[in-house]
Design an enzyme around this catalytic site. Structure first.
Site, short mmCIF file in Angstrom:
data_model
loop_
_atom_site.label_atom_id
_atom_site.label_comp_id
_atom_site.label_asym_id
_atom_site.label_seq_id
_atom_site.Cartn_x
_atom_site.Cartn_y
_atom_site.Cartn_z
N LYS A 14 49.28 31.18 50.78
CA LYS A 14 49.57 32.45 51.04
C LYS A 14 49.98 32.75 52.54
CE LYS A 14 46.89 34.36 48.46
NZ LYS A 14 46.01 33.54 47.57
N ARG A 89 45.79 42.28 43.72
CA ARG A 89 45.13 41.22 43.00
C ARG A 89 44.50 41.84 41.47
NH1 ARG A 89 43.52 38.05 47.85
NH2 ARG A 89 42.55 36.28 47.40
N ARG A 128 39.43 23.47 54.58
CA ARG A 128 39.51 24.54 55.62
C ARG A 128 38.16 24.89 55.87
NH1 ARG A 128 42.69 29.92 53.88
NH2 ARG A 128 40.89 30.05 52.66
N ARG A 134 34.38 29.94 57.42
CA ARG A 134 34.61 30.97 56.38
C ARG A 134 33.59 30.50 55.07
NH1 ARG A 134 40.59 32.69 54.22
NH2 ARG A 134 39.16 33.14 52.41
N ARG A 146 36.35 31.73 42.45
CA ARG A 146 37.51 32.44 42.91
C ARG A 146 38.83 32.04 42.15
NH1 ARG A 146 37.34 30.58 49.00
NH2 ARG A 146 39.14 31.50 49.10
P1 B4P Z 1 46.03 29.36 52.18
O1 B4P Z 1 46.37 28.94 51.05
O2 B4P Z 1 47.21 29.97 53.22
O3 B4P Z 1 44.97 30.60 52.09
P2 B4P Z 1 45.14 31.73 51.05
O4 B4P Z 1 45.97 31.36 49.87
O5 B4P Z 1 45.77 32.98 51.79
O6 B4P Z 1 43.65 32.01 50.68
P3 B4P Z 1 42.78 32.97 50.23
O7 B4P Z 1 43.05 33.43 48.64
O8 B4P Z 1 41.27 32.11 49.95
O9 B4P Z 1 42.36 34.21 51.17
P4 B4P Z 1 42.21 35.70 51.07
O10 B4P Z 1 41.92 36.10 52.54
O11 B4P Z 1 43.48 36.48 50.33
O12 B4P Z 1 45.24 28.38 52.97
C1 B4P Z 1 44.33 27.53 52.07
C2 B4P Z 1 44.50 26.09 53.17
O13 B4P Z 1 45.26 25.32 52.57
C3 B4P Z 1 44.57 26.02 54.42
O14 B4P Z 1 43.50 25.49 55.31
C4 B4P Z 1 45.97 25.43 54.78
O15 B4P Z 1 46.11 25.02 56.10
C5 B4P Z 1 46.23 24.79 53.85
N1 B4P Z 1 47.32 24.48 53.30
C6 B4P Z 1 48.32 25.24 53.16
N2 B4P Z 1 49.74 25.04 52.79
C7 B4P Z 1 49.40 23.61 52.43
C8 B4P Z 1 50.29 22.65 52.30
N3 B4P Z 1 51.56 22.53 51.70
N4 B4P Z 1 49.70 21.26 52.17
C9 B4P Z 1 48.32 21.01 52.39
N5 B4P Z 1 47.63 21.92 52.83
C10 B4P Z 1 47.86 23.37 52.92
O16 B4P Z 1 41.11 36.07 50.11
C11 B4P Z 1 39.50 36.02 50.54
C12 B4P Z 1 38.77 37.02 49.52
O17 B4P Z 1 38.98 38.39 50.04
C13 B4P Z 1 38.86 36.95 48.06
O18 B4P Z 1 38.19 35.81 47.64
C14 B4P Z 1 38.32 38.33 47.91
O19 B4P Z 1 37.04 38.37 47.79
C15 B4P Z 1 38.79 39.26 48.98
N6 B4P Z 1 40.04 39.80 48.79
C16 B4P Z 1 41.26 39.69 49.54
N7 B4P Z 1 42.04 40.53 49.01
C17 B4P Z 1 41.44 41.25 47.94
C18 B4P Z 1 41.96 42.15 47.21
N8 B4P Z 1 43.49 42.57 47.22
N9 B4P Z 1 41.28 42.95 46.18
C19 B4P Z 1 40.00 42.50 46.15
N10 B4P Z 1 39.50 41.48 46.97
C20 B4P Z 1 40.25 40.83 47.69
#
Ligand code: B4P
Length: 197
Positions: A14, A89, A128, A134, A146
């Protein structure tokens, strides 16, 4: 105005794809994860509360994230559209978002939901965690919590938008460019049909 939700489990890409999509479409990026991490970096009371939950792989309370999104929407009255990343979420967050957008006489155009296998999610997040600093990415048990929370609570958000025929599943495995092209194709289709209506 065109608003989209980029949806999927943790590690589905994402954040990665949002960076590219906002460049292409000029949308305002609203990531609740980034907003929370910025609160943590500034050592605010909200950040302190959020950190203890995020470190365990739990969700931050609905009222906290809804409040953050509400003020972010108010701060960008001239935006040509918003990309919501990691929000909503929970079903309560989805209902609150619809009401906030209604007040602005707009709505969600589409939810693009990235599909990635559990094994690949764990691999990406642990990788990551080696460099991101993180704490929620370094412990495999926290990552599994998660993903479980996503299945038990967050996946229902897609069911909510399916009722309005707004969900499109997109394969989230492959190169970052391939996935970006699939997402852009879906957005272009919807932008064209909203212009021709
Ligand atoms: P991404 O996949 O981009 O990470 P994300 O989904 O945005 O992560 P996440 O869900 O953990 O984070 P968030 O900040 O929303 O990247 C992952 C890795 O994969 C990276 O290293 C990237 O380089 C790699 N990658 C991507 N695409 C690739 C591909 N095609 N091939 C290979 N590698 C690839 O949430 C963090 C925390 O915040 C939650 O756990 C929760 O505690 C809190 N939170 C956030 N929003 C909330 C909400 N709305 N309500 C309640 N709590 C919330």
């Amino acid at each position: 105005m065109f608003n989209l939700i980029l949806f999927g489990p943790p590690g589905s890409g994402k954040g990665t794809q949002s960076e590219k999509l906002i460049d292409r479409y000029g949308l305002k990026h609203l990531s609740t994860g980034d907003l929370l991490r910025s609160e943590i970096a500034q050592h605010t009371a909200l950040g302190l509360e959020a950190k203890s939950l995020m470190d365990k792989g739990q969700l931050v309370p609905d009222e906290v994230v809804i409040g953050m999104i509400s003020s972010a929407l108010d701060h960008h009255p001239k935006a040509k559209g918003f990309l919501f990343d990691g929000f909503p979420r929970t079903s309560a967050q989805a209902e609150a978002l619809d009401k906030l957008l209604e007040l602005k006489h707009t709505s969600i155009g589409v939810m693009l939901a990235l599909e990635v296998s559990e094994q690949e999610l764990i691999r990406r997040l642990l990788k990551r965690g080696e460099t991101s600093g993180r704490s929620d990415d370094t412990n495999e048990q926290v990552i599994r919590n998660r993903i479980e929370l996503y299945h038990n609570t967050t996946a229902a958000v897609a069911d909510y938008y399916k009722k309005f025929d707004k969900v499109k599943m997109v394969r989230g495995e492959g190169t970052i460019e391939e996935i970006f092209r699939s997402l852009a194709k879906e957005i272009d289709l919807r932008i064209q049909s909203s212009v021709s209506q």
